[in-house]
Design an enzyme around this catalytic site. Sequence first.
Site, mmCIF file in Angstrom:
data_model
loop_
_atom_site.group_PDB
_atom_site.id
_atom_site.type_symbol
_atom_site.label_atom_id
_atom_site.label_comp_id
_atom_site.label_asym_id
_atom_site.label_seq_id
_atom_site.Cartn_x
_atom_site.Cartn_y
_atom_site.Cartn_z
ATOM 1 N N PHE A 6 0.838 -1.197 0.000
ATOM 2 C CA PHE A 6 0.000 0.000 0.000
ATOM 3 C C PHE A 6 0.873 1.247 0.000
ATOM 4 C CE2 PHE A 6 -2.952 2.974 2.426
ATOM 5 C CZ PHE A 6 -3.754 3.238 1.329
ATOM 6 N N GLY A 7 0.668 2.091 -0.994
ATOM 7 C CA GLY A 7 1.361 3.371 -1.092
ATOM 8 C C GLY A 7 0.418 4.508 -0.773
ATOM 9 N N TYR A 8 0.845 5.393 0.131
ATOM 10 C CA TYR A 8 -0.001 6.522 0.532
ATOM 11 C C TYR A 8 0.797 7.820 0.589
ATOM 12 C CZ TYR A 8 2.268 5.360 4.921
ATOM 13 O OH TYR A 8 3.204 5.076 5.864
ATOM 14 N N GLY A 9 2.128 7.742 0.528
ATOM 15 C CA GLY A 9 3.016 8.910 0.582
ATOM 16 C C GLY A 9 4.033 8.817 -0.527
ATOM 17 N N SER A 10 5.307 8.733 -0.180
ATOM 18 C CA SER A 10 6.352 8.715 -1.204
ATOM 19 C C SER A 10 6.298 7.480 -2.097
ATOM 20 C CB SER A 10 7.742 8.839 -0.572
ATOM 21 O OG SER A 10 8.022 7.729 0.249
ATOM 22 N N GLU A 85 12.090 1.748 4.495
ATOM 23 C CA GLU A 85 11.010 2.160 5.381
ATOM 24 C C GLU A 85 11.276 1.879 6.861
ATOM 25 O OE1 GLU A 85 8.464 3.959 4.211
ATOM 26 O OE2 GLU A 85 9.209 3.731 2.172
#
Length: 176
Positions: A6-10, A85
């Site tokens: 899941f990508g939500y920022g960078s 991360e």
Amino acid sequence: MALWVFGYGSLLWNPGFTPAQTVKARLHDYHRSFCMLSIHHRGSEEDPGLVLALDTYPGGQCTGVAFQVAENEEDAVLASLRERELISSAYYEDHVDLISDSGETIHALAYIINRDHVQYCQFDLEKQAQIIARAVGGRGPNTEYLYNTASHLTQLDIRDDDMDWLVQRVRALTAT
């Protein structure tokens, strides 16, 4: 079973791998928040920046992108993501259930803020803007992180009023 992230920022604009598939999706009971002090990538220990994290928010939701990792690339992608991360253990990995725009449930890996970590913070929008406007880290200026993330949210037609406010305020503070 396929690995989804899941990508939500960078990760929206720099996943670090070529996805086999991308799907717009929502995560319930979390929100995207500038609640993590960045002491490596977008700031330093002496002058921390701010980066986005998934923070628990009952009743909330975070819309982002589910990236499917190509078959046979799972181990390499997972190692790369963990190196990036989990650099300071402020995030932890968890598997979450996302809901795609088509209603499909996608079981995905997500990086979530550890609220007990020293890098967890809660600042009002003005203080966030002040920090983002000046911080620079190993991956570049904090402003670049903000602008790239906001731009990709717009491209994906994902509305984030706080992000829009921050972009306007940081541009005013930096006169860019």
